[in-house]
Design a protein around this motif. Structure first.
Motif: not given
Length: 262
Positions: A54-59, A64-69, A125-130
């Motif tokens: 929830d509350d992911v409302d900024t870039w 940070a969310t993707v990296r935290a996962l 973002l693409a690097a964090a997802l990869e």
């Protein structure tokens, strides 16, 4: 230097974009992927029982969310960003605030510099997802809306087709990186009425998996051109495609050995 050489077909975690019209079922099919977590930027999963951040409302929060996962306490198998076009809007807002300009066209006094800056942010973002995919074994699904865009044609006139509703730089980044770009649509049939009018109807929802003059799509799984819009059908087709590729390679090797031994 000793080279690390391997061979054979690998079934790596999925990297896919699913695009289509609002409400067609893109979030629903992604919700059936293995143990998903949604980064729901548009609240499109409020009617679906899935884990969501929830509350992911900024870039900054998105990155940070993707990296935290990647943290070991999370055991999700699939990360879903819903939607890619909303993520682009957050990215533009971030750049405009940083550069203190009213819109993305004004960055660096124009000349497309704002879109270039956004592309560089999306590379992060693409690097964090990869990293999630290679180090944590997570599948990556990006959901996007579609838009009609003119497609260049070196052999003739330009034509229109459905493509991702993001800037072409961002679309190109994920087109190259992802293993599948899937277009979700409703199959429309037409017929003539007694009054001579053409009436459209149809409720069959499908995933288009291969490039067409009418839509952007591709896949590296030897999928059939069209599939029912369901995770079960997509997953089964990917497994069949991998098996078919293996069988084809074995047949070619066997044929080459036969020719050598004759």
């Amino acid at each position: 230097m000793k080279l690390n050489i391997s061979r054979g077909i690998r079934r790596e975690p999925l990297r896919a974009v699913i695009h289509g019209a609002p409400g067609i079922g893109k979030s629903t099919i992604a919700s059936r992927a293995p143990n998903p977590v949604f980064i729901d930027l548009e609240r499109g999963t409020d009617q679906i029982d899935v884990p969501r951040v929830d509350d992911v409302d900024t870039w900054e929060k998105l990155l940070a969310t993707v990296r935290a996962l990647a943290a070991p306490e999370y055991d999700f198998k699939t990360v879903v960003i819903d939607t890619l076009d909303r993520a682009e809007w957050l990215c533009w807002q971030h750049i405009c605030q940083t550069e203190r300009v009213p819109n993305i066209e004004k960055v660096g006094k124009g000349f497309g510099k704002g879109y270039t800056a956004a592309y560089e942010e999306f590379r992060k973002l693409a690097a964090a997802l990869e990293k999630l995919r290679t180090e944590r074994g997570m599948a990556v699904i990006l959901i996007a809306h579609s838009k009609i865009e003119k497609a260049p044609n070196a052999a003739g006139d330009e034509y229109e087709r459905w493509t991702l509703k993001v800037h072409r730089h961002v679309a190109g980044l994920f087109y190259e990186q992802c293993d599948a770009i899937l277009f979700a649509r409703t199959v429309v049939y037409t017929r003539k009425t007694e009054a001579g009018r053409t009436k459209g109807f149809g409720d069959a929802r499908v995933l288009e998996t291969q490039e067409s003059p009418a839509w952007l799509a591709k896949n590296r799984y030897a999928l059939p051109a069209s599939l029912p819009l369901s995770w079960e059908d997509l997953d089964a087709a990917m497994n069949r495609g991998a098996a078919a590729v293996v069988a084809s390679i074995r047949a070619e090797v066997d044929a080459a050995l036969d020719r050598l031994t004759k």
